[in-house]
Design an enzyme around this catalytic site. Structure first.
Site, PDB file in Angstrom:
ATOM      1  N   CYS A 113       0.815  -1.230   0.000  1.00 35.42           N
ATOM      2  CA  CYS A 113       0.000   0.000   0.000  1.00 35.42           C
ATOM      3  C   CYS A 113       0.845   1.275   0.000  1.00 35.42           C
ATOM      4  O   CYS A 113       0.340   2.352  -0.295  1.00 35.42           O
ATOM      5  CB  CYS A 113      -0.956   0.000   1.185  1.00 35.42           C
ATOM      6  SG  CYS A 113      -2.104  -1.379   1.124  1.00 35.42           S
ATOM      7  N   HIS A 245      -3.486   7.411   2.134  1.00 30.93           N
ATOM      8  CA  HIS A 245      -3.842   6.071   1.656  1.00 30.93           C
ATOM      9  C   HIS A 245      -5.244   5.757   2.181  1.00 30.93           C
ATOM     10  O   HIS A 245      -5.583   6.062   3.330  1.00 30.93           O
ATOM     11  CB  HIS A 245      -2.827   5.059   2.188  1.00 30.93           C
ATOM     12  CG  HIS A 245      -3.236   3.636   1.952  1.00 30.93           C
ATOM     13  ND1 HIS A 245      -3.666   3.191   0.726  1.00 30.93           N
ATOM     14  CD2 HIS A 245      -3.287   2.560   2.787  1.00 30.93           C
ATOM     15  CE1 HIS A 245      -3.965   1.909   0.820  1.00 30.93           C
ATOM     16  NE2 HIS A 245      -3.745   1.506   2.067  1.00 30.93           N
ATOM     17  N   ASN A 275     -10.020  -0.129  -0.395  1.00 36.77           N
ATOM     18  CA  ASN A 275      -8.563  -0.028  -0.327  1.00 36.77           C
ATOM     19  C   ASN A 275      -7.979  -0.606  -1.618  1.00 36.77           C
ATOM     20  O   ASN A 275      -8.017  -1.817  -1.825  1.00 36.77           O
ATOM     21  CB  ASN A 275      -8.076  -0.801   0.906  1.00 36.77           C
ATOM     22  CG  ASN A 275      -6.569  -0.744   1.072  1.00 36.77           C
ATOM     23  OD1 ASN A 275      -5.849  -0.320   0.180  1.00 36.77           O
ATOM     24  ND2 ASN A 275      -6.104  -1.182   2.230  1.00 36.77           N
TER      25      ASN A 275
HETATM   26  O1  UT7 Z   1      -3.830  -0.875   3.643  1.00 34.34           O
HETATM   27  C1  UT7 Z   1      -2.914  -1.597   4.409  1.00 34.34           C
HETATM   28  C2  UT7 Z   1      -3.101  -1.366   5.834  1.00 34.34           C
HETATM   29  N1  UT7 Z   1      -4.337  -1.942   6.310  1.00 34.34           N
HETATM   30  C3  UT7 Z   1      -5.060  -1.278   7.185  1.00 34.34           C
HETATM   31  O2  UT7 Z   1      -4.710  -0.168   7.501  1.00 34.34           O
HETATM   32  C4  UT7 Z   1      -6.236  -1.961   7.797  1.00 34.34           C
HETATM   33  C5  UT7 Z   1      -6.219  -1.709   9.282  1.00 34.34           C
HETATM   34  N2  UT7 Z   1      -7.307  -2.392  10.011  1.00 34.34           N
HETATM   35  C6  UT7 Z   1      -8.587  -2.036   9.881  1.00 34.34           C
HETATM   36  O3  UT7 Z   1      -8.952  -1.212   9.073  1.00 34.34           O
HETATM   37  C7  UT7 Z   1      -9.597  -2.647  10.858  1.00 34.34           C
HETATM   38  O4  UT7 Z   1      -8.896  -3.327  11.865  1.00 34.34           O
HETATM   39  C8  UT7 Z   1     -10.603  -3.605  10.172  1.00 34.34           C
HETATM   40  C9  UT7 Z   1     -11.578  -2.813   9.333  1.00 34.34           C
HETATM   41  C10 UT7 Z   1      -9.860  -4.619   9.318  1.00 34.34           C
HETATM   42  C11 UT7 Z   1     -11.393  -4.358  11.237  1.00 34.34           C
HETATM   43  O5  UT7 Z   1     -12.042  -3.432  12.095  1.00 34.34           O
HETATM   44  P1  UT7 Z   1     -11.940  -3.562  13.684  1.00 34.34           P
HETATM   45  O6  UT7 Z   1     -12.768  -2.518  14.249  1.00 34.34           O
HETATM   46  O7  UT7 Z   1     -10.473  -3.583  14.023  1.00 34.34           O
HETATM   47  O8  UT7 Z   1     -12.629  -4.960  13.919  1.00 34.34           O
HETATM   48  P2  UT7 Z   1     -12.034  -6.279  14.600  1.00 34.34           P
HETATM   49  O9  UT7 Z   1     -11.018  -6.916  13.703  1.00 34.34           O
HETATM   50  O10 UT7 Z   1     -11.636  -5.962  16.011  1.00 34.34           O
HETATM   51  O11 UT7 Z   1     -13.321  -7.202  14.638  1.00 34.34           O
HETATM   52  C12 UT7 Z   1     -14.475  -6.834  15.411  1.00 34.34           C
HETATM   53  C13 UT7 Z   1     -15.542  -7.880  15.202  1.00 34.34           C
HETATM   54  C14 UT7 Z   1     -15.048  -9.324  15.357  1.00 34.34           C
HETATM   55  O12 UT7 Z   1     -16.067 -10.073  15.979  1.00 34.34           O
HETATM   56  P3  UT7 Z   1     -15.973 -10.413  17.553  1.00 34.34           P
HETATM   57  O13 UT7 Z   1     -14.691 -11.176  17.716  1.00 34.34           O
HETATM   58  O14 UT7 Z   1     -15.948  -9.076  18.245  1.00 34.34           O
HETATM   59  O15 UT7 Z   1     -17.214 -11.201  17.791  1.00 34.34           O
HETATM   60  C15 UT7 Z   1     -14.910  -9.787  13.933  1.00 34.34           C
HETATM   61  O16 UT7 Z   1     -15.042 -11.185  13.801  1.00 34.34           O
HETATM   62  O17 UT7 Z   1     -16.063  -7.788  13.864  1.00 34.34           O
HETATM   63  C16 UT7 Z   1     -16.052  -9.078  13.250  1.00 34.34           C
HETATM   64  N3  UT7 Z   1     -15.863  -8.905  11.816  1.00 34.34           N
HETATM   65  C17 UT7 Z   1     -16.897  -8.717  10.958  1.00 34.34           C
HETATM   66  N4  UT7 Z   1     -18.219  -8.645  11.162  1.00 34.34           N
HETATM   67  C18 UT7 Z   1     -18.986  -8.422  10.066  1.00 34.34           C
HETATM   68  C19 UT7 Z   1     -14.709  -8.894  11.119  1.00 34.34           C
HETATM   69  N5  UT7 Z   1     -14.968  -8.696   9.814  1.00 34.34           N
HETATM   70  C20 UT7 Z   1     -16.317  -8.567   9.692  1.00 34.34           C
HETATM   71  C21 UT7 Z   1     -17.167  -8.355   8.599  1.00 34.34           C
HETATM   72  N6  UT7 Z   1     -18.491  -8.274   8.841  1.00 34.34           N
HETATM   73  N7  UT7 Z   1     -16.707  -8.180   7.333  1.00 34.34           N
END
Ligand code: UT7
Length: 318
Positions: A113, A245, A275
């Protein structure tokens, strides 16, 4: 002294659109979750037979047209991509052939990225030292082909597209400074584990520990903003536009607060593009130039963070 200046920009998105609602029938997710956690509403995806080089070519032709140049005016091609069409020739060489350019150096650059920021850094140095006069810099990705479409934690995040910039030698900047970094110690947090090189081609899908990447990205991008301003003796109020980004609206908002800019002064395309990895900054840049928001003479800060980890910034007087 010689500097490099932006002569023209272009971008291209494949025609096929996948909305969050469409994704609800692919994985266990909801439009509300994706919007709230990422800001993404839809993304463009390549269709069968459409390649990274196709996207790069369309964006490049638009950038050349905006610069008022012919392909034959270009003497350096750098393509930032994580998703080259082939192992070799490089996508830059494929693009060179499409544009009917012969002889000038052409190579791909892989910093995921942060790829476009790395490519701008490299091309700027070529121009500053006199090794190139007019460089074509492209960020192009078909990231949808690197996704595990059964993994809801990654497949909802990415999209395909390309953006391009033509840089030309000039007496004044242009690119004021660029800053690039990497730390391979974090390789496991965001990766495509498989490849032909390690004999694991079946594992060629994106894996991410999103939460950890998120936290590291916010801290690291905050530091790169400070580094960029300090290197140039500037303060936050000197920045007219932030072109980040486009990974997650919450990271973008944190960076807007860091630079003390209202969101009206931040170019945001994540809702429409998702992204697009190395394509995300040049895509956003081109959108904001073509709709008239960014004007000549304004000071722009680009910043990116990606797998590796890699991160960097480019400060530009447009
Ligand atoms: O471009 C390169 C660099 N990449 C980035 O900068 C990405 C950085 N990370 C992020 O943008 C975020 O961490 C994400 C968008 C990937 C995830 O968001 P988050 O607020 O960090 O969510 P999380 O990973 O802590 O997950 C929260 C909950 C989990 O469920 P439990 O364990 O709380 O029951 C996940 O299983 O959301 C669940 N979850 C989803 N639910 C519905 C994860 N993906 C999804 C989904 N739909 N697509």
């Amino acid at each position: 002294m010689t500097f490099s200046r932006i002569l023209g920009t272009g971008s291209y998105l494949p025609a096929r659109v996948m909305t969050n609602a469409d994704l609800e029938s692919v994985v266990d997710t909801t439009d509300a979750w994706i919007r709230e956690r990422t800001g993404i509403e839809k993304r463009h995806l390549v269709s069968e037979g459409e390649t990274c080089c196709d996207l790069a070519e369309a964006a490049s032709r638009r950038a050349l047209e905006a610069a008022g140049l012919q392909p034959s005016d270009i003497d350096l091609i750098v393509v930032a991509t994580t998703t080259p069409d082939q192992f070799f020739p490089s996508t830059a060489c494929l693009l060179q052939q499409r544009l009917d350019i012969h002889g000038c150096p052409a190579f791909d650059l892989q910093a995921v990225c942060t790829g476009f920021v790395y490519a701008m850094d490299v091309a700027d140095k070529y121009i500053r030292c006199g090794a190139a006069k007019r460089a074509l810099i492209v960020g192009a990705e078909t990231f949808s082909r690197l996704l595990d479409w059964s993994d809801r934690t990654t497949c909802v995040l990415f999209g395909d597209g390309a953006g391009a910039v033509v840089l030309g030698a000039a007496d004044e900047p242009g690119i004021i400074s660029s800053h690039i970094h990497a730390d391979g110690a974090y390789k496991d947090l965001l990766q495509v584990p498989g490849g032909h090189g390690n004999g694991r081609p079946d594992e060629a899908y994106v894996e991410m520990r999103g939460n950890e990447v998120f936290r590291f990205a916010v801290t690291t991008l905050g530091r790169i903003v400070d580094e960029t301003l300090e290197a140039n003796g500037l303060s936050r109020s000197d920045i007219d536009w932030l072109i980040p980004h486009q990974a997650n609206i919450r990271i973008i908002q944190a960076m807007a607060r860091k630079v003390d800019l209202p969101m009206e002064r931040v170019v945001v395309t994540v809702q429409d593009h998702g992204n697009t990895s190395s394509a995300s900054i040049p895509l956003a840049f081109d959108v904001a130039i073509r709709d008239g928001r960014i004007k000549r003479g304004e000071t722009l800060l680009m910043e990116a963070f990606g797998g590796g980890f890699t991160w960097g910034s480019v400060l530009i007087k447009y």
